[in-house]
Design an enzyme around this catalytic site. Structure first.
Site, PDB file in Angstrom:
ATOM      1  N   HIS A  83     -10.235  -5.493  -3.427  1.00 49.18           N
ATOM      2  CA  HIS A  83      -8.911  -5.768  -2.866  1.00 49.18           C
ATOM      3  C   HIS A  83      -9.032  -5.981  -1.371  1.00 49.18           C
ATOM      4  CE1 HIS A  83      -9.574  -1.410  -2.727  1.00 49.18           C
ATOM      5  NE2 HIS A  83      -8.857  -1.402  -1.615  1.00 49.18           N
TER       6      HIS A  83
ATOM      7  N   ASN B 171     -12.920  -3.057   2.194  1.00 51.11           N
ATOM      8  CA  ASN B 171     -13.905  -1.971   2.154  1.00 51.11           C
ATOM      9  C   ASN B 171     -14.779  -2.179   0.924  1.00 51.11           C
ATOM     10  OD1 ASN B 171     -12.899  -0.536   4.426  1.00 51.11           O
ATOM     11  ND2 ASN B 171     -11.243   0.288   3.171  1.00 51.11           N
TER      12      ASN B 171
ATOM     13  N   GLN C  10     -14.397   2.854   0.531  1.00 55.16           N
ATOM     14  CA  GLN C  10     -13.647   2.262  -0.588  1.00 55.16           C
ATOM     15  C   GLN C  10     -13.251   3.354  -1.576  1.00 55.16           C
ATOM     16  OE1 GLN C  10     -15.704  -0.769  -2.885  1.00 55.16           O
ATOM     17  NE2 GLN C  10     -13.889  -1.235  -4.100  1.00 55.16           N
TER      18      GLN C  10
ATOM     19  N   HIS D 158      -7.019  -5.622   2.267  1.00 62.48           N
ATOM     20  CA  HIS D 158      -5.877  -5.060   2.997  1.00 62.48           C
ATOM     21  C   HIS D 158      -5.352  -6.136   3.951  1.00 62.48           C
ATOM     22  CE1 HIS D 158      -6.803  -0.705   2.095  1.00 62.48           C
ATOM     23  NE2 HIS D 158      -7.969  -1.262   1.813  1.00 62.48           N
TER      24      HIS D 158
ATOM     25  N   VAL E 263     -10.602   2.779  -4.119  1.00 57.55           N
ATOM     26  CA  VAL E 263     -10.272   2.194  -5.416  1.00 57.55           C
ATOM     27  C   VAL E 263     -11.333   1.150  -5.741  1.00 57.55           C
ATOM     28  CG1 VAL E 263      -8.560   0.904  -6.735  1.00 57.55           C
ATOM     29  CG2 VAL E 263      -7.806   2.584  -5.041  1.00 57.55           C
TER      30      VAL E 263
ATOM     31  N   ASP F 288       0.850  -1.184   0.000  1.00 58.07           N
ATOM     32  CA  ASP F 288       0.000   0.000   0.000  1.00 58.07           C
ATOM     33  C   ASP F 288       0.892   1.242   0.000  1.00 58.07           C
ATOM     34  OD1 ASP F 288      -3.226   0.561   1.010  1.00 58.07           O
ATOM     35  OD2 ASP F 288      -1.791   2.217   0.965  1.00 58.07           O
TER      36      ASP F 288
END
Ligand code: AMP
Ligand code: ZN
Length: 112
Positions: free
Chosen positions: A98, A85, A92, A100, A94, A29
């Site tokens: 995905h 998210n 969220q 984290h 992006v 990240d």
């Protein structure tokens, strides 16, 4: 128009790809909120978990297994968090599914 994570995984944009297999890629990240903060990203574009169905849900299991593998590889298997998210209401940013993976707090405090 392709999204930023699709572009990173396609190597059309720079990004440190730490791991990849046929289904997903893992990057660091860019704005970490933990000593180890990685993003586990399916290669196939899904906007969020809301886009998964019976046929595609297997990717979720693969993301969890990749998180476990990456936690081991980064020495944080004794304590890590995973977070997804979903939707603007959850923050969220992006719009490409995905996960984290966050950990490493103990290591930073020298308690390991
Ligand atoms: P989310 O809020 O769940 O959509 O998380 C998006 C995450 O992607 C944030 O933690 C960002 O710091 C991270 N991020 C955004 N752009 C990049 C990038 N180009 N490379 C790596 N991480 C990124
Ligand atoms: Zn995408």
């Amino acid at each position: 128009m392709t999204c930023i994570f699709c572009q990173i995984l396609a190597r059309e944009l720079p990004g440190e790809i730490l791991y990849e297999d046929e289904d997903l890629g893992v990057i660091r990240d860019v704005n970490p909120e933990a000593p180890v903060h990685l993003l586990i990203i399916p290669k196939r574009h899904f906007d969020s978990m809301n886009s998964l169905d019976e046929k595609t849900a297997q990717i979720a299991a693969k993301m969890f297994l990749a998180a476990k593998k990456m936690a081991e590889a980064h020495g944080i298997q004794s304590g890590y968090k995973v977070l997804i998210n979903n939707g603007m209401g959850a923050g969220q940013q992006v719009r490409h599914l995905h996960m984290h993976l966050m950990g490493g707090w103990e290591r930073r405090q020298g308690r390991r």
